[in-house]
Design a protein around this motif. Structure first.
Motif, PDB file in Angstrom:
ATOM      1  N   GLU A 145      31.458  11.273  56.924  1.00  0.00           N
ATOM      2  CA  GLU A 145      31.527   9.861  57.294  1.00  0.00           C
ATOM      3  C   GLU A 145      31.383   8.987  56.042  1.00  0.00           C
ATOM      4  O   GLU A 145      32.103   8.001  55.872  1.00  0.00           O
ATOM      5  N   VAL A 146      30.442   9.363  55.170  1.00  0.00           N
ATOM      6  CA  VAL A 146      30.223   8.592  53.948  1.00  0.00           C
ATOM      7  C   VAL A 146      31.476   8.621  53.076  1.00  0.00           C
ATOM      8  O   VAL A 146      31.917   7.593  52.544  1.00  0.00           O
ATOM      9  N   VAL A 147      32.083   9.802  52.957  1.00  0.00           N
ATOM     10  CA  VAL A 147      33.282   9.939  52.123  1.00  0.00           C
ATOM     11  C   VAL A 147      34.430   9.112  52.695  1.00  0.00           C
ATOM     12  O   VAL A 147      35.116   8.388  51.973  1.00  0.00           O
ATOM     13  N   ARG A 148      34.598   9.191  54.030  1.00  0.00           N
ATOM     14  CA  ARG A 148      35.658   8.420  54.672  1.00  0.00           C
ATOM     15  C   ARG A 148      35.397   6.920  54.500  1.00  0.00           C
ATOM     16  O   ARG A 148      36.307   6.134  54.248  1.00  0.00           O
ATOM     17  N   GLY A 149      34.123   6.526  54.631  1.00  0.00           N
ATOM     18  CA  GLY A 149      33.758   5.132  54.434  1.00  0.00           C
ATOM     19  C   GLY A 149      34.096   4.661  53.029  1.00  0.00           C
ATOM     20  O   GLY A 149      34.547   3.532  52.831  1.00  0.00           O
ATOM     21  N   GLY A 150      33.890   5.540  52.047  1.00  0.00           N
ATOM     22  CA  GLY A 150      34.221   5.197  50.667  1.00  0.00           C
ATOM     23  C   GLY A 150      35.711   4.936  50.506  1.00  0.00           C
ATOM     24  O   GLY A 150      36.121   3.983  49.833  1.00  0.00           O
ATOM     25  N   ARG A 154      37.361   1.365  49.478  1.00  0.00           N
ATOM     26  CA  ARG A 154      38.244   1.168  48.323  1.00  0.00           C
ATOM     27  C   ARG A 154      39.565   0.539  48.734  1.00  0.00           C
ATOM     28  O   ARG A 154      40.113  -0.281  48.014  1.00  0.00           O
ATOM     29  N   THR A 155      40.070   0.871  49.923  1.00  0.00           N
ATOM     30  CA  THR A 155      41.345   0.306  50.362  1.00  0.00           C
ATOM     31  C   THR A 155      41.201  -1.140  50.815  1.00  0.00           C
ATOM     32  O   THR A 155      42.082  -1.952  50.568  1.00  0.00           O
ATOM     33  N   ASN A 156      40.095  -1.465  51.490  1.00  0.00           N
ATOM     34  CA  ASN A 156      40.017  -2.745  52.196  1.00  0.00           C
ATOM     35  C   ASN A 156      39.088  -3.784  51.581  1.00  0.00           C
ATOM     36  O   ASN A 156      39.200  -4.958  51.912  1.00  0.00           O
ATOM     37  N   CYS A 157      38.172  -3.381  50.764  1.00  0.00           N
ATOM     38  CA  CYS A 157      37.110  -4.301  50.373  1.00  0.00           C
ATOM     39  C   CYS A 157      36.974  -4.512  48.866  1.00  0.00           C
ATOM     40  O   CYS A 157      36.490  -5.557  48.435  1.00  0.00           O
ATOM     41  N   ASN A 162      34.483  -5.599  44.554  1.00  0.00           N
ATOM     42  CA  ASN A 162      34.299  -4.742  43.385  1.00  0.00           C
ATOM     43  C   ASN A 162      34.071  -3.292  43.824  1.00  0.00           C
ATOM     44  O   ASN A 162      33.609  -3.026  44.913  1.00  0.00           O
ATOM     45  N   PHE A 163      34.403  -2.355  42.940  1.00  0.00           N
ATOM     46  CA  PHE A 163      34.299  -0.931  43.275  1.00  0.00           C
ATOM     47  C   PHE A 163      32.880  -0.534  43.635  1.00  0.00           C
ATOM     48  O   PHE A 163      32.636   0.275  44.501  1.00  0.00           O
ATOM     49  N   ALA A 213      31.551   3.979  59.290  1.00  0.00           N
ATOM     50  CA  ALA A 213      31.764   4.787  58.089  1.00  0.00           C
ATOM     51  C   ALA A 213      31.567   3.937  56.834  1.00  0.00           C
ATOM     52  O   ALA A 213      30.912   4.363  55.878  1.00  0.00           O
ATOM     53  N   VAL A 214      32.120   2.720  56.844  1.00  0.00           N
ATOM     54  CA  VAL A 214      31.961   1.835  55.684  1.00  0.00           C
ATOM     55  C   VAL A 214      30.482   1.501  55.474  1.00  0.00           C
ATOM     56  O   VAL A 214      29.985   1.500  54.346  1.00  0.00           O
ATOM     57  N   ILE A 215      29.771   1.246  56.581  1.00  0.00           N
ATOM     58  CA  ILE A 215      28.340   0.936  56.471  1.00  0.00           C
ATOM     59  C   ILE A 215      27.589   2.141  55.898  1.00  0.00           C
ATOM     60  O   ILE A 215      26.733   1.989  55.019  1.00  0.00           O
ATOM     61  N   ALA A 216      27.933   3.347  56.394  1.00  0.00           N
ATOM     62  CA  ALA A 216      27.270   4.555  55.879  1.00  0.00           C
ATOM     63  C   ALA A 216      27.491   4.677  54.378  1.00  0.00           C
ATOM     64  O   ALA A 216      26.572   5.018  53.613  1.00  0.00           O
TER      65      ALA A 216
END
Ligand code: HEC
Ligand code: HEC
Length: 275
Positions: A145-150, A154-157, A162-163, A213-216
């Motif tokens: 979940e953390v990896v998917r959130g990352g 990177r795609t949306n935020c 910033n990275f 996922a993004v929050i995680a």
């Protein structure tokens, strides 16, 4: 015989008391579902709004303008409880003065008052509700979940935040804030309501699972920010350095004592047979 019967009664009796207590503790006051407490909360919110918000947002949250026709505050009809909770809990609202961007500041309203304001705005028109805790509780998030959130981050935020999630400047004196201090709840609410320059990531496009996922991912970034690395009282490098110093000096003193105690005896022993 009598004793076991008595013991059984005692066990059953105390179990019943425990269940009763657990019920009293776990079931919140308003659970009866009565209309009373809720409309009372809306009424309280309406009053708070009239005093603290209507000067900019209009008497009925329909939006307001100053004498020259400039917008003092947008209409809040349909922005939903989540927008109010986000804006008021981060201290952005009530806005102090109009600038390029309304900044965060220490919150002005208590959680109860914030809930009343949110209930009032939500009563005017349907809008995004405050998410339930399960929606943003990522304490049990998996590594996937953390990896998917990352990846989603990177795609949306990152274009704005910033990275590393530390934020960045936007045109016209605006900025995307650092996300290193934001609570999971407000991460969810920011995506749901899109404050100021931020786009809305509605559930239809960006599912609740995507948001989680993004929050995680962001929470894992926040945790890895811990400067001490080993969490020695969360005092960071200072406490770590102090421990290193104490242990190092302690070891040196130990070695010195050991050498001091050992050397003369060895010498004496060596000298012994010769002399
Ligand atoms: C000094 C004027 C001012 C006051 C007072 C004020 N606001 Fe605002 N509010 C604004 C402005 C201006 C914006 C728009 C910010 C932007 O998008 O750049 C705004 C935006 C908001 C939004 C976001 C709307 C959206 O579309 O997401 C909410 C919610 C809100 N205000 C609630 C409140 C509440 C609740 C209070 C009272 C506690 C309050 N405001 C007091 C000026 C004010
Ligand atoms: C177009 C630029 C832009 C994009 C893309 C964007 N944001 Fe934002 N974001 C902003 C701005 C600007 C604010 C500040 C709004 C304000 O001050 O009211 C903000 C605020 C936030 C906040 C509130 C932070 C705080 O301190 O209260 C969070 C959380 C957040 N964004 C998360 C995200 C996430 C997660 C994504 C991707 C899914 C994202 N943002 C995409 C511009 C953006």
């Amino acid at each position: 015989m009598r004793r076991t019967k008595f013991a059984r009664t005692l066990v059953v009796g105390s179990a019943l008391v425990m269940v009763g207590l657990a019920y009293a503790v776990l079931v919140p006051d308003g659970a009866a579902g009565a209309d009373g407490p809720q409309s009372q909360q809306i009424e309280e919110g309406r009053k708070l709004f009239a005093v603290g918000c209507s000067s900019c947002h209009g008497a009925h949250a329909e939006g307001g303008t100053d004498g020259e026709g400039h917008i003092t505050g947008p209409s809040l009809i349909g922005v939903g409880a989540a927008a109010v909770d986000f804006q008021v809990s981060t201290g952005r609202m009530p806005a102090a003065q109009t600038g390029a961007q309304v900044p965060q500041k220490p919150r002005v309203y208590t959680p109860e008052e914030t809930a009343a304001l949110a209930a009032y705005i939500a009563s005017l028109a349907p809008g995004p509700a405050i998410p339930a805790e399960e929606a943003y509780d990522v304490s049990k998030a998996t590594q996937e979940e953390v990896v998917r959130g990352g990846e989603l981050f990177r795609t949306n935020c990152t274009a704005c935040h910033n990275f590393s999630g530390r934020g960045g400047a936007l045109p016209n004196g605006r900025y995307a804030p650092s996300l290193m201090e934001t609570t999971p709840k407000n991460m969810y609410q920011a995506m749901l309501t899109g404050p100021q320059q931020m786009p809305v990531f509605s559930d239809g496009v960006f599912t609740p699972e995507d948001k989680r996922a993004v929050i995680a991912y962001l929470v894992s970034l926040q945790q890895s920010e811990d400067p001490g690395g080993f969490g020695l009282g969360r005092l960071g490098p200072v406490s770590e350095g102090l421990w290193g110093w104490l242990l190092g000096i302690g070891a040196l003193v130990g070695v010195a004592v050991w050498i001091g105690a050992k050397t003369p005896r060895v010498k004496r022993d060596e000298q012994g047979p010769k002399g």
